[in-house]
Design a protein around this motif. Structure first.
Motif, PDB file in Angstrom:
ATOM      1  N   TYR A  34       0.848  -1.155   0.013  1.00 44.24           N
ATOM      2  CA  TYR A  34       0.083   0.078   0.028  1.00 44.24           C
ATOM      3  C   TYR A  34       0.910   1.220   0.034  1.00 44.24           C
ATOM      4  O   TYR A  34       1.806   1.203   1.016  1.00 44.24           O
ATOM      5  N   GLY A  35       0.800   1.969  -0.869  1.00 41.58           N
ATOM      6  CA  GLY A  35       1.765   3.367  -0.950  1.00 41.58           C
ATOM      7  C   GLY A  35       0.849   4.206  -2.255  1.00 41.58           C
ATOM      8  O   GLY A  35       0.164   3.943  -3.094  1.00 41.58           O
ATOM      9  N   PRO A  36       1.788   5.375  -1.861  1.00 37.30           N
ATOM     10  CA  PRO A  36       1.206   6.616  -2.898  1.00 37.30           C
ATOM     11  C   PRO A  36       1.767   6.192  -4.418  1.00 37.30           C
ATOM     12  O   PRO A  36       2.629   5.605  -4.727  1.00 37.30           O
ATOM     13  N   VAL A  37       0.543   6.271  -5.323  1.00 41.31           N
ATOM     14  CA  VAL A  37       0.591   5.966  -6.826  1.00 41.31           C
ATOM     15  C   VAL A  37       1.663   6.946  -7.581  1.00 41.31           C
ATOM     16  O   VAL A  37       2.367   7.980  -6.973  1.00 41.31           O
ATOM     17  N   THR A  38       2.364   6.286  -8.361  1.00 44.11           N
ATOM     18  CA  THR A  38       3.503   7.143  -9.295  1.00 44.11           C
ATOM     19  C   THR A  38       2.996   6.844 -10.792  1.00 44.11           C
ATOM     20  O   THR A  38       2.537   5.772 -11.028  1.00 44.11           O
ATOM     21  N   TYR A  39       3.529   7.765 -11.494  1.00 45.49           N
ATOM     22  CA  TYR A  39       3.440   7.494 -13.198  1.00 45.49           C
ATOM     23  C   TYR A  39       4.684   7.188 -13.686  1.00 45.49           C
ATOM     24  O   TYR A  39       5.746   7.468 -13.168  1.00 45.49           O
TER      25      TYR A  39
END
Length: 690
Positions: free
Chosen positions: A541-546
């Protein structure tokens, strides 16, 4: 120092060069200026951050001292993270004669080409002309772009000021244009909102003074209607779906359920128990509801909780003893922690840790030889011990609803309907956004609600794209470091570095289906250990990235600046419907065999378990499939029929599956990393339960 040697080639005094900081010099010979970010030897994470914002990386090699384990780990980590253009130099050393230096340079070139294959030469700073050639490579070349930084802006802080929660960072905007509506990420401190962006005076290189004496101008401010918020996860309402108390009518038996009526059982038969199905649940989901909710705890969950309690107790004891110890000016805090660790362990604790380490080694070897096989407990019914598991006819095609029985953490995360389309829209809007600061402009960024501890030397700032603050289920394809020999188990505490972020995570690993295939049900097998043999998928579970972000998994050690490189890989997707199924295999022995029929024992130890698992298909290690026909006796024996003849040398297997989820990740900080390393040092990570 390497930088001092390069400055001497331009007749610049090197006395002002800091050991850890920023130094800007004017190279009139090449009609440009060069800004150096010097990092002291041993600063692992500072080196990672410096390489993220650098156009060139200068590797200073020694002609006499061999690269140690710390340097080797740093090079491998930088290689996995993604390096910009590299310039390799050999430091000045007058003890080496001129005849030996060519051979040393060839050896060092072969070494550095292992990590940076594009290197074709190494500059010898002992020779004045080579110093100029090194400066020419830094001044006249065009640095290549690093893929993960495409479409992003960053800034290297030349100066920082903090006042009343407002952090003012001055530097030059690099990369793409900087918007006041986007969040700013500070490594080891988190994400923050921009208050405003104002212009900063340009410094004259010769006298290091302001080139203009004008009032700063506000270049960009956030728009309250479109600015990104700091909300990273949802706040689920536990009362929204809470069970309400029955009304007086329902208690008196005059409610809807009473009016519907329950038919009486036929005389002479056993009344059938009526199962209450929650509203909105399908028959498929209700088939897995157990009648007794008090048996929900499993043996592995109890073992895990006991292990966590033991670790927390040992950690608390260590903290209490550290508070009682007097501070010594000659020792650092790290030395104090290591000293307490070695004084705290007694003979019993040493033996306990040794037993845990040996047990985990045996468990890993057994899992490799007998994958997923476990022994059925004799003192606990199998239907109770494995009540959370289910049988599947086909692992790749059997239906499995990805939204059933989700944990509470799934109510906190965000789900993207089409992540790739969202990414394209975010990048398109970022290119068309108005009121932004173009790269190359020297600015002062005002950040809100920043702790005073963030005023560090040469602070690095990274601008986040829209929605990159939102937390979701992230999947990374990882491959284990061939040089790491320790045991890596699912849910072991590690440090994940991807993009500008560093998180303290407990990832779970699963099989990576080649070619992007995921079957008709998107079910993937859970892996207990991260092995050297193949590529796996790590889920957190973590902040999304592009973008195609590279990732690195590190394991903390007592020396915080010398972690161990565990694995490296890249970002896969934020798929919340990916089902990671843990498999266990119950095995039995064919006691008596007659052609296609066999009497199997040692899989169960009571007839009730045989009836409970009767619908699940069996298979043998020699490729036969079959089903349980009937129970025999009172000791768990049963008769099974297979699709072909079997022999007594075969093993009968019954596979069961359960969906598993990762743990919630946290922002990695210096303090959190130190405590995590201390805990893993007290209790070896090889001995920690799943």
């Amino acid at each position: 120092m390497v930088v001092e040697s390069l400055a001497e080639a331009l007749n610049i005094a090197a006395g002002e060069c800091p050991e850890n900081g920023i130094w800007k010099i004017r190279a009139d010979r090449f009609k440009t200026s060069i800004q150096f970010r010097t990092v002291p030897y041993g600063g692992f994470y500072a080196t990672l951050d410096a390489c993220k914002v650098a156009d060139y990386v200068v590797f200073g090699l020694s002609s006499t001292v061999e690269v140690d384990a710390w340097g080797d780990t740093l090079l491998r980590t930088l290689q996995a993270q993604g390096l910009p253009d590299v310039v390799s130099v050999v430091s000045v050393d007058s003890s080496i004669d001129a005849k030996s230096r060519p051979g040393i340079l060839r050896s060092l070139l072969s070494f550095i080409q292992y990590f940076v294959p594009t290197q074709t030469r190494i500059f010898d700073l002992q020779v004045p002309s080579e110093r100029l050639n090194a400066l020419r490579a830094l001044s006249e070349g065009k640095p290549e772009d690093v893929r993960w930084k495409e479409g992003r802006s960053w800034l290297l802080g030349e100066s920082t000021e903090w006042e009343d929660g407002i952090l003012r960072v001055t530097g030059v905007v690099r990369g793409s244009s900087l918007s006041g509506n986007r969040l700013i990420h500070i490594p080891d401190f988190g994400d923050y909102q921009i208050s405003k962006i104002v212009s900063a005076p340009i410094l004259r290189q010769k006298h290091n003074i302001s080139g203009m004496d004008v009032e700063p101008v506000v270049l960009a401010e956030p728009d309250p209607s479109t600015a990104d918020s700091l909300i990273s996860s949802n706040n689920p309402d536990d009362l929204a779906n809470d069970q309400t108390w029955p009304t007086e009518e329902e208690m008196n038996g005059v409610g809807d359920n009473a009016q519907a009526g329950i038919p009486d059982a036929v005389e002479g038969t056993t009344p059938k128990a009526v199962r209450r199905i929650p509203k909105g649940m399908s028959e498929y989901q209700a088939a897995w509801i157990l009648d007794d909710d008090e048996d929900d705890d499993e043996e592995d969950k109890e073992k895990r909780e006991d292990e966590e309690d033991r670790v927390n107790a040992m950690r608390q004891d260590e903290d209490e003893e550290m508070q009682d110890l007097p501070m010594n000016d000659a020792q650092t805090e790290l030395d104090q922690r290591e000293k307490v660790h070695f004084q705290d362990l007694d003979v019993e604790q040493e033996e306990e840790q040794l037993d845990n380490w040996r047990r985990r080694r045996r468990e890993e070897d057994d899992d490799l030889s007998f994958p997923d096989e476990i022994d059925t407990p004799q003192d606990t019914p199998a239907r109770t011990r494995f009540q959370r598991y289910r049988g599947m006819r086909s692992f790749r095609t059997s239906p499995w609803d990805p939204f059933e029985n989700l944990p509470r953490d799934y109510a906190r995360i965000f789900q993207f309907e089409d992540f790739r389309r969202t990414e394209r829209g975010v990048r398109r809007r970022a290119e068309q956004e108005l009121g932004v600061v173009e790269p190359g402009v020297r600015v002062t960024i005002h950040l809100k609600d920043v702790p005073q501890e963030a005023t560090v030397v040469a602070l690095t700032l990274f601008s986040l794209l829209q929605h990159e603050h939102k937390v979701s289920t992230l999947n990374f394809t990882v491959q284990r470091n061939t040089e790491y020999e320790g045991s890596v188990r699912s849910k072991d505490p590690l440090v994940l570095c991807y993009g500008p972020r560093r998180l303290a995570v407990n990832p779970i690993y699963s099989q990576h289906t080649r070619g992007g295939g995921k079957g008709t049900n998107n079910v993937h097998k859970f892996e207990r250990y991260l092995r050297h043999t193949s590529t796996y998928v790590a889920t957190i579970y973590g902040p999304v990235t592009y973008g195609k972000q590279s990732c690195v998994l590190l394991r903390e050690t007592p020396n915080q600046q010398a972690p161990q490189l565990v694995a490296m890989g890249s970002f896969l997707n934020p798929d919340t419907t990916r089902i990671i199924a843990k498999r266990i295999v119950l095995t039995g022995h064919p006691f008596k065999v007659h052609k296609k029929t066999a009497t199997v024992r040692y899989m169960f130890f009571n007839p009730d378990d045989v009836h409970y698992f009767k619908p699940i298909q069996l298979h043998t290690k020699h490729g036969r499939t079959g089903h349980i026909q009937e129970s025999l006796g009172t000791h768990g024996y049963f008769k099974a029929h297979f699709d072909g003849p079997i022999n007594q040398m075969d093993t009968v297997c019954l596979p069961l599956y359960k969906r598993v989820f990762p743990k919630w990740s946290q922002l990695w900080t210096q303090t959190a990393g130190a405590s995590s390393a201390a805990a893993s040092d007290m209790v070896p990570s090889d001995a920690m339960e799943e």
